[in-house]
Design a protein around this motif. Structure first.
Motif, mmCIF file in Angstrom:
data_model
loop_
_atom_site.group_PDB
_atom_site.id
_atom_site.type_symbol
_atom_site.label_atom_id
_atom_site.label_comp_id
_atom_site.label_asym_id
_atom_site.label_seq_id
_atom_site.Cartn_x
_atom_site.Cartn_y
_atom_site.Cartn_z
ATOM 1 N N LYS A 62 0.872 -1.173 0.000
ATOM 2 C CA LYS A 62 0.000 0.000 0.000
ATOM 3 C C LYS A 62 0.908 1.221 0.000
ATOM 4 C CE LYS A 62 -3.893 1.749 2.658
ATOM 5 N NZ LYS A 62 -4.718 1.508 3.855
ATOM 6 N N VAL A 63 0.737 2.099 -0.990
ATOM 7 C CA VAL A 63 1.636 3.221 -1.195
ATOM 8 C C VAL A 63 0.858 4.530 -1.197
ATOM 9 C CG1 VAL A 63 3.207 4.281 -2.869
ATOM 10 C CG2 VAL A 63 3.232 1.813 -2.557
ATOM 11 N N ARG A 64 1.381 5.526 -0.477
ATOM 12 C CA ARG A 64 0.826 6.881 -0.577
ATOM 13 C C ARG A 64 1.590 7.580 -1.690
ATOM 14 N NH1 ARG A 64 -1.595 9.506 3.293
ATOM 15 N NH2 ARG A 64 -0.419 8.487 4.945
ATOM 16 N N ALA A 65 0.836 8.146 -2.632
ATOM 17 C CA ALA A 65 1.435 8.890 -3.733
ATOM 18 C C ALA A 65 1.133 10.371 -3.547
ATOM 19 C CB ALA A 65 0.876 8.407 -5.064
ATOM 20 N N THR A 66 2.157 11.205 -3.723
ATOM 21 C CA THR A 66 1.968 12.654 -3.692
ATOM 22 C C THR A 66 2.714 13.257 -4.872
ATOM 23 O OG1 THR A 66 3.854 12.919 -2.199
ATOM 24 C CG2 THR A 66 1.682 12.829 -1.182
ATOM 25 N N GLY A 67 2.164 14.296 -5.427
ATOM 26 C CA GLY A 67 2.784 14.955 -6.573
ATOM 27 C C GLY A 67 1.714 15.345 -7.573
ATOM 28 N N ILE A 68 1.807 14.823 -8.804
ATOM 29 C CA ILE A 68 0.804 15.144 -9.820
ATOM 30 C C ILE A 68 -0.558 14.558 -9.468
ATOM 31 C CG2 ILE A 68 2.440 15.355 -11.706
ATOM 32 C CD1 ILE A 68 1.040 12.526 -12.542
ATOM 33 N N SER B 263 5.837 14.047 -11.869
ATOM 34 C CA SER B 263 6.517 13.245 -10.857
ATOM 35 C C SER B 263 5.583 12.908 -9.709
ATOM 36 C CB SER B 263 7.760 13.965 -10.336
ATOM 37 O OG SER B 263 7.400 15.166 -9.705
ATOM 38 N N LEU B 264 5.894 11.794 -9.081
ATOM 39 C CA LEU B 264 5.192 11.320 -7.888
ATOM 40 C C LEU B 264 6.228 10.887 -6.868
ATOM 41 C CD1 LEU B 264 2.369 8.949 -9.179
ATOM 42 C CD2 LEU B 264 2.068 11.135 -8.033
#
Length: 85
Positions: free
Chosen positions: A35-41, A59-60
């Protein structure tokens, strides 16, 4: 259309791992385990079986949200408009 693909399996307690294809490239990232938290676009949570498409300078950052290893595949290649050999 992809003429070349790169497959990368990542196994580690990742934190702030950047995903950024670069000029003329695009990538699809598929989460196989974890389970991954993605931040960016895009901001949100990616779980097993989910994927995201990232183009050129987008980018993320990924952060592992579990105590277990995270495994994902990155498949990418040249953007069609930038294709060359």
């Amino acid at each position: 259309m992809y003429k070349r693909a790169i497959y990368w399996f990542k196994r580690d307690p990742l934190k702030n791992r950047i995903i950024k294809p670069g000029k003329g490239y695009e990538e699809i990232v598929l989460i196989l385990k974890g389970k991954v938290r993605a931040t960016g676009i895009w901001n949100g949570i990616l779980t097993e079986g989910q994927a995201i498409h990232i183009v050129e300078e987008e980018s993320l950052y990924f952060e592992n949200l579990s105590s277990e290893e995270t495994i994902y595949i990155i498949a990418g290649g040249h953007s069609e408009k930038e294709h060359h050999h």
